[in-house]
Design an enzyme around this catalytic site. Structure first.
Site, PDB file in Angstrom:
ATOM      1  CG  ASP A  88       0.490  -0.441 -10.376  1.00  8.97           C
ATOM      2  OD1 ASP A  88       1.115   0.644 -10.815  1.00  8.97           O
ATOM      3  OD2 ASP A  88       0.218  -0.497  -9.202  1.00  8.97           O
TER       4      ASP A  88
ATOM      5  N   GLY B 237       2.354   2.441  -2.937  1.00  9.01           N
ATOM      6  CA  GLY B 237       2.616   3.138  -4.486  1.00  9.01           C
ATOM      7  C   GLY B 237       3.656   2.102  -5.164  1.00  9.01           C
TER       8      GLY B 237
ATOM      9  CB  SER C 266       2.417  -4.757  -3.031  1.00  5.46           C
ATOM     10  OG  SER C 266       1.329  -3.994  -2.470  1.00  5.46           O
TER      11      SER C 266
ATOM     12  N   GLY D 299       0.954  -1.093  -0.105  1.00  4.70           N
ATOM     13  CA  GLY D 299       0.147  -0.227  -0.121  1.00  4.70           C
ATOM     14  C   GLY D 299       0.793   1.273   0.096  1.00  4.70           C
TER      15      GLY D 299
END
Ligand code: MEV
Length: 323
Positions: free
Chosen positions: A154, A107, A110, A105
C-alpha cells in the site's frame, strides 16, 4: 505558505489471498486517493480537518512538536496523521485538511494514502522535503507501528504509483504498461475482516491441501498471464483473467452474495472483467470497463456507492500554491 498534495489509493488487480501463500499478485495505484491542503499560520495552533469522518481538532505546538490527544473514535485515520506530523519540527502552526476521496477500510489503501500525502506536504512545510524513497520507507514504518504488521504494497503504491507485480519472493517489480485502465469500483458497505478471512483460507488449505494448493497454483498462473496481458495491452485477456480470478476466489470462500451481485451487474452491462478486490467478505469489487463505462458506472451507482477511476502513474505529488 500554502501546499497541496495528492497520494493515490490502490486496488489489487490479481492475486489477493494467494499472495499470502507466496504466489504473485498485481496491484495498481488509482487516480482517487487523498488530497491535502496545508496552510501555514502565524500562531502555534495546529488545526486538523478530515471532512469524510467529520473530524476537526485544534492542538498546540510546544517546543516545535505537537502535543495532541488521540481521538478513539477516529483512531484509524487520525493516528497516522499525528504520527506523520511528529516526524518533523515546526516553528509555527498550520491548518491541515485531509480530504479522503475514497472508501475507508475497504481494501483501497486509505491509511497509506493519508500517511504518504501528509508526509509529502508536511515535509515541504518543515523545510525538509522528502524524496519518494524516503517517503515509502517512513510511511511503511508508520503503518507497522500502528497496525503491528504491514506489507509494503500500500505505501509503495501510494508513493510511486503505477502497476506493480509482487513476485514469489515478495519483491515489487514495476509493470511496463502503456494503455488506459478504466475501472469502476463499487462498495457493498459491509466490511470483511482481513485477519479472519486469511485464517479461514489457511484452514481450508490445511483441510484440502491438494485442492486448495491447486487453486493457489491456478491463481499464480492467472497473475503471470495477467502480467503478460497488461504488458501487451491485451484488454480481452485482462478481462478474462479477472473473471478467472473471481471464480477462484469464490472457491476459497471469500466471496459474498453482495460482491457477486456487483460482479455480475458489472458484467451484464458490459465490463470486460470484474472481481472482488482485497480480502473479500465485503468491501469492494473492481470492474474493467474499456467500453461502456458510463452505463456500467450509473447502473452500479444506482445500487451501491461507486466511482470511476484509472491508474495513477505518478504516485504522490505536491505543489506549492503560495510561497
Ligand atoms: C488484503 O487486501 C489482501 C490479502 O491478500 C491479505 C494480504 O495480502 O495481506 C487478502
Amino acid at each position: 505558505m500554502k501546499i497541496e498534495a495528492f497520494a493515490p489509493g490502490k486496488v489489487i488487480l490479481f492475486g489477493e489471498h494467494s499472495v499470502v501463500h507466496k504466489k504473485p499478485a498485481i496491484a495498481v495505484a488509482i487516480n482517487r486517493g487523498v488530497n491535502i491542503e496545508l496552510t501555514s499560520r502565524t500562531d502555534n495552533t495546529v488545526q486538523i480537518n478530515v471532512p469524510l469522518i467529520n473530524y476537526s481538532s485544534q492542538s498546540k505546538l510546544v517546543n516545535k512538536k505537537l502535543i495532541y490527544e488521540l481521538d478513539d473514535q477516529n483512531k484509524m485515520i487520525t493516528d497516522y496523521i499525528y504520527e506523520v506530523i511528529n516526524l518533523f519540527e515546526f516553528e509555527k502552526g498550520f491548518n491541515l485538511t485531509v480530504d479522503i476521496k475514497m472508501y475507508l477500510g475497504a481494501g483501497l489503501g486509505s491509511s497509506a494514502a493519508v500517511t504518504v500525502s501528509c508526509m509529502k506536504a508536511l515535509s515541504i512545510l518543515a523545510g525538509k522535503e522528502m524524496d519518494k524513497n524516503t517517503i515509502a520507507h517512513e510511511a511503511r514504518n508508520i503503518e507497522i507501528k500502528i497496525q503491528g504488521a504491514a506489507s509494503p504494497i500500500d505505501t509503495s503504491m501510494s508513493t510511486y504509483g503505477g502497476i506493480i507485480y509482487i513476485n514469489e519472493e515478495f519483491e515489487l517489480e514495476r509493470i511496463n504498461f502503456d494503455m488506459d485502465l478504466p475501472l469502476v469500483i463499487s462498495n457493498c458497505e459491509l466490511t470483511g475482516n482481513t485477519g479472519k478471512l486469511v485464517e479461514s483460507v489457511r484452514q481450508k488449505y490445511v483441510k484440502y491441501p491438494q485442492v486448495v494448493g491447486n487453486i493457489f497454483n491456478a491463481m499464480q498462473e492467472v497473475a503471470k498471464g495477467a502480467k503478460n496481458a497488461l504488458e501487451e495491452g491485451n484488454s480481452e485477456l485482462i478481462g478474462d483473467y479477472m473473471n478467472l480470478n473471481q471464480g477462484l476466489l469464490d472457491s476459497i470462500g471469500v466471496n459474498t452474495q453482495e460482491l457477486s451481485d456487483m460482479v455480475y451487474m458489472a458484467r451484464k452491462f458490459g465490463a470486460k472483467g470484474s472481481k472482488l478486490t482485497g480480502s473479500g467478505g465485503g468491501g469492494c469489487i473492481i470492474a474493467y470497463c474499456p467500453d461502456n463505462i458510463e452505463e456500467i458506472y450509473s447502473q452500479l451507482n444506482n445500487k451501491y456507492p461507486t466511482f470511476k477511476c484509472e491508474q495513477s502513474d505518478e504516485g504522490v505529488t505536491a505543489r506549492i500554491i503560495e510561497k
